[in-house]
Design an enzyme around this catalytic site. Structure first.
Site, PDB file in Angstrom:
ATOM      1  N   HIS A  51      71.313  -8.234 -67.121  1.00 27.60           N
ATOM      2  CA  HIS A  51      69.845  -8.199 -67.267  1.00 27.60           C
ATOM      3  C   HIS A  51      69.249  -8.048 -65.871  1.00 27.60           C
ATOM      4  CE1 HIS A  51      65.961  -9.754 -69.249  1.00 27.60           C
ATOM      5  NE2 HIS A  51      65.650  -9.432 -68.006  1.00 27.60           N
TER       6      HIS A  51
ATOM      7  N   HIS B  94      66.077  -6.018 -63.375  1.00 24.55           N
ATOM      8  CA  HIS B  94      64.896  -5.165 -63.179  1.00 24.55           C
ATOM      9  C   HIS B  94      65.048  -4.418 -61.858  1.00 24.55           C
ATOM     10  CE1 HIS B  94      62.607  -7.127 -66.435  1.00 24.55           C
ATOM     11  NE2 HIS B  94      63.330  -8.175 -66.094  1.00 24.55           N
ATOM     12  N   LEU B  95      65.103  -3.092 -61.933  1.00 20.12           N
ATOM     13  CA  LEU B  95      65.229  -2.282 -60.711  1.00 20.12           C
ATOM     14  C   LEU B  95      63.919  -1.624 -60.307  1.00 20.12           C
ATOM     15  CD1 LEU B  95      68.675  -0.441 -61.112  1.00 20.12           C
ATOM     16  CD2 LEU B  95      68.111  -2.291 -59.519  1.00 20.12           C
ATOM     17  N   ARG B  96      62.927  -1.600 -61.225  1.00 23.61           N
ATOM     18  CA  ARG B  96      61.648  -0.926 -60.936  1.00 23.61           C
ATOM     19  C   ARG B  96      61.854   0.558 -60.644  1.00 23.61           C
ATOM     20  NH1 ARG B  96      59.870  -5.552 -63.113  1.00 23.61           N
ATOM     21  NH2 ARG B  96      59.624  -7.264 -61.668  1.00 23.61           N
TER      22      ARG B  96
ATOM     23  N   ASN C 111      61.104  -2.091 -68.648  1.00 19.34           N
ATOM     24  CA  ASN C 111      59.661  -2.408 -68.627  1.00 19.34           C
ATOM     25  C   ASN C 111      58.964  -1.821 -67.409  1.00 19.34           C
ATOM     26  OD1 ASN C 111      61.003  -4.310 -66.968  1.00 19.34           O
ATOM     27  ND2 ASN C 111      59.393  -5.830 -67.229  1.00 19.34           N
TER      28      ASN C 111
ATOM     29  N   LYS D 137      65.684  -3.081 -75.969  1.00 20.91           N
ATOM     30  CA  LYS D 137      65.032  -4.311 -75.551  1.00 20.91           C
ATOM     31  C   LYS D 137      63.809  -4.607 -76.405  1.00 20.91           C
ATOM     32  CE  LYS D 137      63.913  -7.764 -72.952  1.00 20.91           C
ATOM     33  NZ  LYS D 137      64.450  -8.548 -71.863  1.00 20.91           N
TER      34      LYS D 137
ATOM     35  N   HIS E  55      63.718 -10.667 -75.623  1.00 20.63           N
ATOM     36  CA  HIS E  55      62.928 -11.619 -74.837  1.00 20.63           C
ATOM     37  C   HIS E  55      62.402 -12.647 -75.825  1.00 20.63           C
ATOM     38  CE1 HIS E  55      60.318 -12.867 -71.379  1.00 20.63           C
ATOM     39  NE2 HIS E  55      59.774 -13.496 -72.393  1.00 20.63           N
TER      40      HIS E  55
ATOM     41  N   HIS F 114      68.044 -14.367 -71.012  1.00 18.47           N
ATOM     42  CA  HIS F 114      67.580 -15.444 -70.130  1.00 18.47           C
ATOM     43  C   HIS F 114      67.158 -16.704 -70.883  1.00 18.47           C
ATOM     44  CE1 HIS F 114      63.872 -13.435 -71.202  1.00 18.47           C
ATOM     45  NE2 HIS F 114      63.938 -12.539 -70.251  1.00 18.47           N
TER      46      HIS F 114
ATOM     47  N   LEU G  16      59.348 -15.801 -66.160  1.00 15.63           N
ATOM     48  CA  LEU G  16      59.282 -15.985 -67.607  1.00 15.63           C
ATOM     49  C   LEU G  16      60.636 -15.657 -68.210  1.00 15.63           C
ATOM     50  CD1 LEU G  16      55.745 -14.523 -68.333  1.00 15.63           C
ATOM     51  CD2 LEU G  16      56.478 -16.907 -68.568  1.00 15.63           C
TER      52      LEU G  16
ATOM     53  N   ASP H  40      68.275 -11.450 -64.312  1.00 16.56           N
ATOM     54  CA  ASP H  40      66.827 -11.247 -64.450  1.00 16.56           C
ATOM     55  C   ASP H  40      66.176 -11.144 -63.075  1.00 16.56           C
ATOM     56  OD1 ASP H  40      64.432 -10.793 -65.711  1.00 16.56           O
ATOM     57  OD2 ASP H  40      64.057 -12.907 -66.177  1.00 16.56           O
TER      58      ASP H  40
ATOM     59  N   HIS I 140      58.866  -8.662 -57.216  1.00 15.41           N
ATOM     60  CA  HIS I 140      57.425  -8.378 -57.070  1.00 15.41           C
ATOM     61  C   HIS I 140      57.117  -8.589 -55.594  1.00 15.41           C
ATOM     62  CE1 HIS I 140      56.419  -8.497 -61.402  1.00 15.41           C
ATOM     63  NE2 HIS I 140      57.318  -9.468 -61.482  1.00 15.41           N
TER      64      HIS I 140
ATOM     65  N   ALA J 169      55.121 -13.015 -62.698  1.00 13.52           N
ATOM     66  CA  ALA J 169      56.331 -13.754 -63.060  1.00 13.52           C
ATOM     67  C   ALA J 169      57.557 -12.973 -62.623  1.00 13.52           C
ATOM     68  CB  ALA J 169      56.368 -13.960 -64.568  1.00 13.52           C
TER      69      ALA J 169
HETATM   70  C1  NCD Z   1      60.193  -9.881 -65.550  1.00 13.57           C
HETATM   71  C2  NCD Z   1      59.558  -8.775 -64.719  1.00 13.57           C
HETATM   72  O1  NCD Z   1      58.957  -9.084 -63.698  1.00 13.57           O
HETATM   73  O2  NCD Z   1      59.672  -7.604 -65.092  1.00 13.57           O
HETATM   74  N1  NCD Z   1      59.666 -11.143 -65.129  1.00 13.57           N
HETATM   75  C3  NCD Z   1      60.217 -12.342 -65.295  1.00 13.57           C
HETATM   76  O3  NCD Z   1      59.586 -13.355 -64.994  1.00 13.57           O
HETATM   77  N2  NCD Z   1      61.440 -12.476 -65.743  1.00 13.57           N
HETATM   78  C4  NCD Z   1      59.980  -9.628 -66.986  1.00 13.57           C
HETATM   79  C5  NCD Z   1      60.874 -10.439 -67.878  1.00 13.57           C
HETATM   80  O4  NCD Z   1      62.070 -10.206 -67.941  1.00 13.57           O
HETATM   81  O5  NCD Z   1      60.361 -11.332 -68.556  1.00 13.57           O
HETATM   82 ZN    ZN Z   2      63.753  -9.736 -67.285  1.00 14.23          ZN
END
Ligand code: NCD
Ligand code: ZN
Length: 346
Positions: free
Chosen positions: A14, A16-18, A42, A100, A137, A175, A220, A248, A252, A264
């Site tokens: 899990h 996030h690479l953006r 996302n 997802k 989620h 998560h 989150l 996760d 940011h 988050a």
């Molecule tokens: C994630 C994100 O920033 O994309 N944020 C987080 O707090 N985990 C989104 C997510 O997986 O809930």
């Molecule tokens: Zn996530």
């Protein structure tokens, strides 16, 4: 004498690479240690179709430094308009490894998520038929449900009904943050897995809220009481094949975290393996670390284990940069709050 630990190369189930400058900066932080990762869809706009996933995979591979190897395992963002045929084609081509589910409004960039679960029933039936896992989620978004109860309520109101309606559907509870989540996952049999993040093994809600609010610990699902953290530790370090690592890691930039309405997400890709080795050692479970990082995930997803290995060595405390620089701005690295003694050999 130096203590060493050899693990099959880990995967992150899990991540996030953006995109753009952020992708460029954070991808090496994961690719340095991990062979593969389940890539969260996302983005804005989200990765919804096979074409979107193909294009995003191309941008990830283009951002990968030439001397690194990494395999992004793509996911599609489930919407009420997802076309079962497009999704099946994306899975059959090998491009997409999971779908997802974000309840609409649950977290960062989840506005296009699902509101009416009846609308996605045909998609879920197709996924059960072809063995494509649903990554969930697991938080309800009802305004009247306390944020600390949203995971437990989701299990009763949403997850359990989905699984009863589709007993063959493979589901990953993403998560998990509660004892309730651990217990439900443990009892779920072969079709149910659960990821646990690095930070939820380390922090409880006091770390975030006592002595001043710590925005870099806000993610989150939000960290819960200590009893829940201990249940997660127990699950992760048990070796139980239900549980595997999903960091996760969710970058940011600092101005968006240190903000009156902070985003988050904890960014932990850089030091995750050092943190995990410390956690598993604290619990006398270093022999279970490989199952959590490298074996249970591939087994659930039906993918081969990685062939090569990494070596961790233990010595004097290792320091990591407090932040990494990106062309979008600085991103703070997760601070476990204790010294780290293990590091991955270069
Ligand atoms: C994630 C994100 O920033 O994309 N944020 C987080 O707090 N985990 C989104 C997510 O997986 O809930
Ligand atoms: Zn996530």
């Amino acid at each position: 004498m130096t203590q060493t630990l050899t693990l099959r190369r880990p995967d992150d189930w899990h991540l996030h690479l953006r995109d753009g400058a952020m992708l460029q900066a954070v991808l090496p932080e994961t690719a340095r240690h991990f062979a593969r990762a389940i890539i969260m869809p996302n983005l804005v706009p989200p990765v919804v179709t096979r074409a979107d996933a193909t294009a995003y995979r191309g941008r990830i591979m283009a951002a990968l430094p030439a001397d690194m190897r990494f395999e992004p395992l793509m996911t599609l963002y489930l919407t009420e308009d997802t076309d079962p045929a497009d999704l099946a084609a994306a899975a059959e081509s090998g491009l997409v490894k999971a779908v997802k589910l974000y309840p609409a409004g649950a977290t960062t960039n989840s506005a296009s998520g699902v509101k009416d679960f009846d609308k996605v029933r045909p998609v879920l039936e197709k996924m059960a038929e072809i063995g494509l896992p649903l990554c969930v989620h697991g938080e309800v978004t009802d305004a009247d449900i306390d944020i600390f109860d949203r995971e437990a309520v989701f299990i009763d109101r949403v997850l359990d009904p989905i699984r009863r309606a589709n007993p063959a559907l493979k589901v990953v509870m993403e998560h998990i943050t509660t004892k309730d989540g651990v217990e439900y996952a443990r009892a779920g049999g072969d079709t149910l897995g659960a990821t646990i993040t690095t930070h939820h093994l380390i922090i409880n809600r006091n770390h975030m809220l006592v002595g001043g609010i710590k925005p870099h610990y806000y993610c989150l699902p939000v960290a819960k009481r200590e009893v829940h953290r201990l249940a997660l530790r127990d699950a992760a370090t048990s070796g139980d094949a239900t549980f595997f690592l999903g960091t996760d890691s969710a970058p940011h930039i600092d101005p968006l975290k240190e903000n009156a309405c902070g985003c988050a997400g904890c960014f932990s890709a850089t030091n995750t393996l050092s943190c995990l080795a410390e956690v598993f050692e604290q619990d006398g479970a270093l022999d279970k670390l490989e199952a959590f990082t490298s074996l249970n995930g591939p087994a659930f997803y039906g993918l081969p284990e990685n062939e090569d290995t990494i070596i961790l060595t233990k010595g004097d405390p290792v320091t990591y940069p407090a932040k990494i620089d990106t062309d979008d701005g600085p991103v703070t690295v997760f601070d476990p709050g204790f010294a780290l003694h293990w590091q991955v050999q270069a």
